[in-house]
Design an enzyme around this catalytic site. Structure first.
Site, mmCIF file in Angstrom:
data_model
loop_
_atom_site.group_PDB
_atom_site.id
_atom_site.type_symbol
_atom_site.label_atom_id
_atom_site.label_comp_id
_atom_site.label_asym_id
_atom_site.label_seq_id
_atom_site.Cartn_x
_atom_site.Cartn_y
_atom_site.Cartn_z
ATOM 1 N N ARG A 100 0.881 -1.183 0.000
ATOM 2 C CA ARG A 100 0.000 0.000 0.000
ATOM 3 C C ARG A 100 0.913 1.226 0.000
ATOM 4 O O ARG A 100 1.630 1.463 0.976
ATOM 5 C CB ARG A 100 -0.931 0.012 1.210
ATOM 6 C CG ARG A 100 -1.631 1.352 1.369
ATOM 7 C CD ARG A 100 -2.837 1.312 2.259
ATOM 8 N NE ARG A 100 -3.941 0.667 1.599
ATOM 9 C CZ ARG A 100 -5.204 0.762 2.012
ATOM 10 N NH1 ARG A 100 -5.511 1.468 3.077
ATOM 11 N NH2 ARG A 100 -6.162 0.154 1.350
ATOM 12 N N HIS A 127 -6.777 1.082 -7.105
ATOM 13 C CA HIS A 127 -7.094 0.228 -5.943
ATOM 14 C C HIS A 127 -7.756 -1.055 -6.475
ATOM 15 O O HIS A 127 -8.936 -1.311 -6.246
ATOM 16 C CB HIS A 127 -8.027 0.984 -4.998
ATOM 17 C CG HIS A 127 -8.136 0.385 -3.624
ATOM 18 N ND1 HIS A 127 -7.448 -0.755 -3.242
ATOM 19 C CD2 HIS A 127 -8.861 0.762 -2.530
ATOM 20 C CE1 HIS A 127 -7.743 -1.042 -1.988
ATOM 21 N NE2 HIS A 127 -8.593 -0.137 -1.538
ATOM 22 N N GLN A 130 -9.840 -3.636 -4.239
ATOM 23 C CA GLN A 130 -11.157 -3.132 -3.862
ATOM 24 C C GLN A 130 -12.172 -3.401 -4.965
ATOM 25 O O GLN A 130 -13.287 -3.869 -4.717
ATOM 26 C CB GLN A 130 -11.059 -1.612 -3.599
ATOM 27 C CG GLN A 130 -12.393 -0.986 -3.233
ATOM 28 C CD GLN A 130 -12.894 -1.473 -1.889
ATOM 29 O OE1 GLN A 130 -12.183 -1.443 -0.905
ATOM 30 N NE2 GLN A 130 -14.133 -1.931 -1.832
ATOM 31 N N ASP A 222 -16.964 7.554 -2.968
ATOM 32 C CA ASP A 222 -15.768 7.383 -2.139
ATOM 33 C C ASP A 222 -15.498 8.725 -1.446
ATOM 34 O O ASP A 222 -16.141 9.739 -1.768
ATOM 35 C CB ASP A 222 -14.578 6.957 -3.032
ATOM 36 C CG ASP A 222 -13.304 6.660 -2.238
ATOM 37 O OD1 ASP A 222 -13.395 6.452 -1.006
ATOM 38 O OD2 ASP A 222 -12.207 6.656 -2.844
ATOM 39 N N CYS A 262 -16.380 2.138 -0.750
ATOM 40 C CA CYS A 262 -15.291 1.212 -0.402
ATOM 41 C C CYS A 262 -14.941 1.257 1.086
ATOM 42 O O CYS A 262 -14.289 0.353 1.585
ATOM 43 C CB CYS A 262 -14.069 1.524 -1.248
ATOM 44 S SG CYS A 262 -13.477 3.207 -1.036
ATOM 45 N N ARG A 290 -13.778 -8.296 0.270
ATOM 46 C CA ARG A 290 -12.339 -8.087 0.139
ATOM 47 C C ARG A 290 -11.629 -9.406 0.445
ATOM 48 O O ARG A 290 -10.698 -9.814 -0.244
ATOM 49 C CB ARG A 290 -11.849 -7.004 1.115
ATOM 50 C CG ARG A 290 -12.287 -5.590 0.778
ATOM 51 C CD ARG A 290 -11.685 -5.075 -0.500
ATOM 52 N NE ARG A 290 -10.235 -5.045 -0.476
ATOM 53 C CZ ARG A 290 -9.510 -4.045 0.023
ATOM 54 N NH1 ARG A 290 -10.094 -2.964 0.510
ATOM 55 N NH2 ARG A 290 -8.178 -4.087 -0.006
HETATM 56 N N1 CP Z 1 -11.305 0.055 1.437
HETATM 57 C C1 CP Z 1 -10.088 -0.042 1.975
HETATM 58 O O1 CP Z 1 -9.084 -0.229 1.285
HETATM 59 O O2 CP Z 1 -10.059 0.057 3.327
HETATM 60 P P1 CP Z 1 -8.772 0.206 4.240
HETATM 61 O O3 CP Z 1 -8.156 1.555 3.945
HETATM 62 O O4 CP Z 1 -9.297 0.119 5.646
HETATM 63 O O5 CP Z 1 -7.820 -0.891 3.932
HETATM 64 N N1 NVA Z 2 -9.640 7.028 -2.186
HETATM 65 C C1 NVA Z 2 -9.392 6.567 -0.845
HETATM 66 C C2 NVA Z 2 -9.684 5.117 -0.731
HETATM 67 C C3 NVA Z 2 -9.513 4.542 0.651
HETATM 68 C C4 NVA Z 2 -9.741 3.061 0.709
HETATM 69 C C5 NVA Z 2 -7.954 6.874 -0.470
HETATM 70 O O1 NVA Z 2 -7.072 6.697 -1.309
HETATM 71 O O2 NVA Z 2 -7.719 7.300 0.651
#
Ligand code: CP
Ligand code: NVA
Length: 303
Positions: A100, A127, A130, A222, A262, A290
């Site tokens: 991440r 992502h 997701q 989102d 999400c 997920r």
């Molecule tokens: N949707 C998602 O990726 O959640 P987290 O940021 O909690 O991993």
């Molecule tokens: N768009 C958001 C998604 C979080 C799961 C971010 O990148 O923070």
């Protein structure tokens, strides 16, 4: 040759097979099947996470393997060791790496030097994990994907980019309602349009959230402020205010439309309590999926 999942395009040829596998994994959850027995996944986090971290860790355990969580700040990477060296070293210990990150280029760099599969657990550009869970959720609700109309309302961000690609790949129509200056990446739009055209589906961009949601089977939103954009919060809240997913916006969608997010959600901002807690909301199914979608991804890449 190792296989990575960095962008939705990496599953372009077998996305439906992976979703079928995810479906089977969900149904057979408690059966004693451990295809990743003895395998280890390293998980590097530059950003916070609840769902990604827990679902990958539990997923690895259920598949018979193990996961190691690494906060990038605690790694030597946080003190300047290169991503390339980190990739080379971790590849000697583990069977796969979930990353991440902030920068998409860092995920690509890790994949270039790692000899084990790399999974993008969210970066500023995409992502994919997701969206695999989201498509599994849509399929469960409607019994099919092809021909379903998705409306994405809000920021043209990482989730939006992956969603456009994912919907186009499975023959879903998608309308994105995004404010000027916050549209999704033009390169991704062009690619998704090309895929949609081949699949006989449609991708449209527009400024009006109501126009995007018109007749939609799914209304997806989102956060307005993604991780790393905190200093833009005030400005973004002003711009995105008309893009809130509320009862009024939903009134123009298909009367049986479902609502997706999400998570994490900022209740009262991009979505109201009334909507996210309503019967139309499938956000908890998305979160659960997920786990199942990622188990299918892990088996496909590391099995
Ligand atoms: N949707 C998602 O990726 O959640 P987290 O940021 O909690 O991993
Ligand atoms: N768009 C958001 C998604 C979080 C799961 C971010 O990148 O923070």
């Amino acid at each position: 040759m190792k296989r990575d999942l960095i962008t939705m395009l990496d599953v372009q040829d077998d996305i439906l097979d992976i979703l079928d596998l995810a479906d089977r994994m969900k149904k057979e959850r408690n059966k004693d099947h451990q295809p990743l027995k003895g395998k280890t996944l390293a998980m590097i986090f530059e950003k916070s996470s609840t769902r990604t971290r827990v679902s990958f860790e539990v997923g690895m355990i259920e598949l018979g393997g193990f996961a190691v969580t690494l906060n990038s700040k605690d790694l030597q990477m946080g003190r300047g060791e290169t991503v390339a060296d980190t990739a080379r070293v971790l590849s000697r210990y583990v069977s796969g790496i979930m990353y991440r990150a902030y920068e998409h280029s860092m995920v690509l760099e890790l994949a270039k030097y790692a000899t084990v599969p790399i999974i993008n657990g969210l970066d500023n550009f995409e992502h994919p994990c997701q969206i695999m869970a989201d498509l599994l959720t849509v399929k469960e609700r409607f019994g099919r994907l092809s021909g379903i109309k998705m409306a994405y309302v809000g920021d043209g961000n990482n989730v939006c980019n992956s969603l456009m690609l994912g919907c186009s790949m499975v023959g879903m129509d998608i309308s994105c309602g995004c404010p000027k200056g916050y549209e999704p990446d033009p390169g991704v739009v062009a690619k998704a349009k090309e895929i949609a055209w081949k699949r006989g589906s449609k991708l449209e961009l527009m400024e009006s959230p109501h126009q995007a949601a018109q007749g939609a089977d799914v209304v997806y939103t989102d956060v307005w402020v993604s991780m790393g954009q905190e200093e833009e919060s005030r400005m973004r809240q002003k711009v995105f205010n008309p893009y809130q997913v509320n009862a009024k916006l939903l009134s123009v969608a298909n009367p049986r439309a479902i609502v997706m997010h999400c998570l994490p959600a900022h209740r009262g901002m991009e979505i109201t309590d009334e909507v996210i807690d309503s019967e139309r909301s499938v956000v908890l199914d998305q979160a659960e999926n997920r786990l199942h979608a990622q188990k299918a991804i892990l088996v496909t890449l590391m099995g």
